[in-house]
Design a protein around this motif. Structure first.
Motif, PDB file in Angstrom:
ATOM      1  N   MET A   3       0.765  -0.972   0.061  1.00 41.63           N
ATOM      2  CA  MET A   3      -0.094   0.037   0.043  1.00 41.63           C
ATOM      3  C   MET A   3       0.885   1.081  -0.090  1.00 41.63           C
ATOM      4  SD  MET A   3      -2.792   1.376   2.783  1.00 41.63           S
ATOM      5  CE  MET A   3      -4.259   0.454   1.996  1.00 41.63           C
ATOM      6  N   ALA A   4       0.324   2.128  -0.674  1.00 38.60           N
ATOM      7  CA  ALA A   4       1.202   3.524  -0.855  1.00 38.60           C
ATOM      8  C   ALA A   4       1.307   4.207   0.715  1.00 38.60           C
ATOM      9  CB  ALA A   4       0.682   4.379  -1.914  1.00 38.60           C
ATOM     10  N   GLN A   5       2.209   4.950   0.811  1.00 42.67           N
ATOM     11  CA  GLN A   5       2.355   5.646   1.960  1.00 42.67           C
ATOM     12  C   GLN A   5       1.250   7.159   1.560  1.00 42.67           C
ATOM     13  OE1 GLN A   5       6.432   5.983   2.965  1.00 42.67           O
ATOM     14  NE2 GLN A   5       6.200   4.333   4.471  1.00 42.67           N
ATOM     15  N   LYS A   6       0.975   7.791   2.750  1.00 42.40           N
ATOM     16  CA  LYS A   6       0.468   9.054   2.673  1.00 42.40           C
ATOM     17  C   LYS A   6       1.332  10.198   3.016  1.00 42.40           C
ATOM     18  CE  LYS A   6      -3.927   7.158   3.935  1.00 42.40           C
ATOM     19  NZ  LYS A   6      -5.209   7.136   4.625  1.00 42.40           N
ATOM     20  N   THR A   7       1.064  11.309   2.386  1.00 41.16           N
ATOM     21  CA  THR A   7       1.600  12.560   2.716  1.00 41.16           C
ATOM     22  C   THR A   7       0.876  13.354   3.542  1.00 41.16           C
ATOM     23  OG1 THR A   7       3.312  12.443   0.728  1.00 41.16           O
ATOM     24  CG2 THR A   7       2.869  14.550   1.858  1.00 41.16           C
ATOM     25  N   THR A   8       0.759  13.710   4.657  1.00 44.80           N
ATOM     26  CA  THR A   8      -0.033  14.400   5.354  1.00 44.80           C
ATOM     27  C   THR A   8      -0.086  15.944   4.899  1.00 44.80           C
ATOM     28  OG1 THR A   8       1.353  15.118   7.180  1.00 44.80           O
ATOM     29  CG2 THR A   8       0.286  12.843   7.390  1.00 44.80           C
ATOM     30  N   THR A   9      -1.099  16.677   5.341  1.00 47.71           N
ATOM     31  CA  THR A   9      -1.274  18.160   5.051  1.00 47.71           C
ATOM     32  C   THR A   9       0.170  18.872   5.825  1.00 47.71           C
ATOM     33  OG1 THR A   9      -3.593  17.970   4.968  1.00 47.71           O
ATOM     34  CG2 THR A   9      -2.748  20.294   5.300  1.00 47.71           C
ATOM     35  N   THR A  10       0.355  18.445   7.034  1.00 47.50           N
ATOM     36  CA  THR A  10       1.607  19.011   7.670  1.00 47.50           C
ATOM     37  C   THR A  10       2.803  18.884   6.790  1.00 47.50           C
ATOM     38  OG1 THR A  10       0.643  18.688   9.774  1.00 47.50           O
ATOM     39  CG2 THR A  10       2.777  19.177   9.754  1.00 47.50           C
ATOM     40  N   GLU A  11       2.999  17.622   6.250  1.00 51.66           N
ATOM     41  CA  GLU A  11       4.243  17.588   5.508  1.00 51.66           C
ATOM     42  C   GLU A  11       4.129  18.166   4.288  1.00 51.66           C
ATOM     43  OE1 GLU A  11       5.032  12.743   7.158  1.00 51.66           O
ATOM     44  OE2 GLU A  11       3.768  13.251   5.262  1.00 51.66           O
ATOM     45  N   LEU A  12       3.343  18.217   3.653  1.00 50.41           N
ATOM     46  CA  LEU A  12       2.885  19.092   2.570  1.00 50.41           C
ATOM     47  C   LEU A  12       3.217  20.496   2.619  1.00 50.41           C
ATOM     48  CD1 LEU A  12       2.198  18.762  -0.659  1.00 50.41           C
ATOM     49  CD2 LEU A  12      -0.387  19.110   0.157  1.00 50.41           C
ATOM     50  N   ILE A  13       2.706  20.902   3.800  1.00 49.95           N
ATOM     51  CA  ILE A  13       3.024  22.490   3.770  1.00 49.95           C
ATOM     52  C   ILE A  13       4.339  22.681   4.242  1.00 49.95           C
ATOM     53  CG2 ILE A  13       2.566  24.153   5.772  1.00 49.95           C
ATOM     54  CD1 ILE A  13      -0.322  23.087   5.713  1.00 49.95           C
ATOM     55  N   ALA A  14       4.932  21.727   4.722  1.00 53.12           N
ATOM     56  CA  ALA A  14       6.493  21.941   5.277  1.00 53.12           C
ATOM     57  C   ALA A  14       7.285  22.008   3.934  1.00 53.12           C
ATOM     58  CB  ALA A  14       6.988  20.968   6.096  1.00 53.12           C
ATOM     59  N   ALA A  15       6.952  20.931   3.085  1.00 50.72           N
ATOM     60  CA  ALA A  15       7.526  20.924   1.745  1.00 50.72           C
ATOM     61  C   ALA A  15       7.383  22.271   0.891  1.00 50.72           C
ATOM     62  CB  ALA A  15       7.085  19.420   0.983  1.00 50.72           C
ATOM     63  N   ILE A  16       6.251  22.701   0.964  1.00 54.27           N
ATOM     64  CA  ILE A  16       5.816  23.948   0.104  1.00 54.27           C
ATOM     65  C   ILE A  16       6.732  24.940   0.448  1.00 54.27           C
ATOM     66  CG2 ILE A  16       3.973  25.630  -0.602  1.00 54.27           C
ATOM     67  CD1 ILE A  16       2.196  23.238  -0.749  1.00 54.27           C
ATOM     68  N   ALA A  17       6.749  25.046   2.076  1.00 53.57           N
ATOM     69  CA  ALA A  17       7.651  26.144   2.501  1.00 53.57           C
ATOM     70  C   ALA A  17       8.987  26.235   2.285  1.00 53.57           C
ATOM     71  CB  ALA A  17       7.345  26.049   4.164  1.00 53.57           C
ATOM     72  N   ALA A  18       9.767  25.088   2.352  1.00 49.84           N
ATOM     73  CA  ALA A  18      10.995  24.527   2.035  1.00 49.84           C
ATOM     74  C   ALA A  18      11.415  24.927   0.384  1.00 49.84           C
ATOM     75  CB  ALA A  18      11.335  23.175   2.209  1.00 49.84           C
ATOM     76  N   ALA A  19      10.480  24.427  -0.546  1.00 47.34           N
ATOM     77  CA  ALA A  19      10.442  24.724  -1.886  1.00 47.34           C
ATOM     78  C   ALA A  19      10.518  26.153  -2.181  1.00 47.34           C
ATOM     79  CB  ALA A  19       9.543  23.895  -2.661  1.00 47.34           C
TER      80      ALA A  19
END
Length: 95
Positions: free
Chosen positions: A1-17
């Motif tokens: 099963m695929a792992q999930k990316t949480t909203t918190t992880e997505l926000i952190a990734a957007i902030a870093a990028a």
């Protein structure tokens, strides 16, 4: 099963990028969701170049069955969303 990316992880990734704060990234994500939801609610497609297209999809009312009792039930008409990935996204996933 695929792992999930949480909203918190997505926000952190957007902030870093984007070299912004998590608060600014959260604001961006919230605005994106609001604008996309409004457009889909109005029956418009949302096309994001090199990513894909979100389209509202109408589902007609239909008869269904309650799996627990076998009783026939009426399922109301509803609107969902379909996503068609762009070629660039497909290619990126299939390297």
């Amino acid at each position: 099963m695929a792992q999930k990316t949480t909203t918190t992880e997505l926000i952190a990734a957007i902030a870093a990028a984007t070299d912004t704060t998590k608060t600014e990234a959260q604001t961006f994500l919230d605005a994106f969701k609001a604008v996309t939801t409004t457009a889909l609610h109005e029956g418009k497609e949302v096309q994001i170049a090199s990513f894909g297209t979100l389209k509202p999809k109408n589902r007609a009312a239909r008869m269904g069955r309650n799996p627990a009792t076998g009783e026939s039930i009426q399922i109301a008409a509803s609107t969902g969303v379909s996503f068609t990935p762009a070629k660039a996204l497909k290619d990126a996933l299939n390297l």
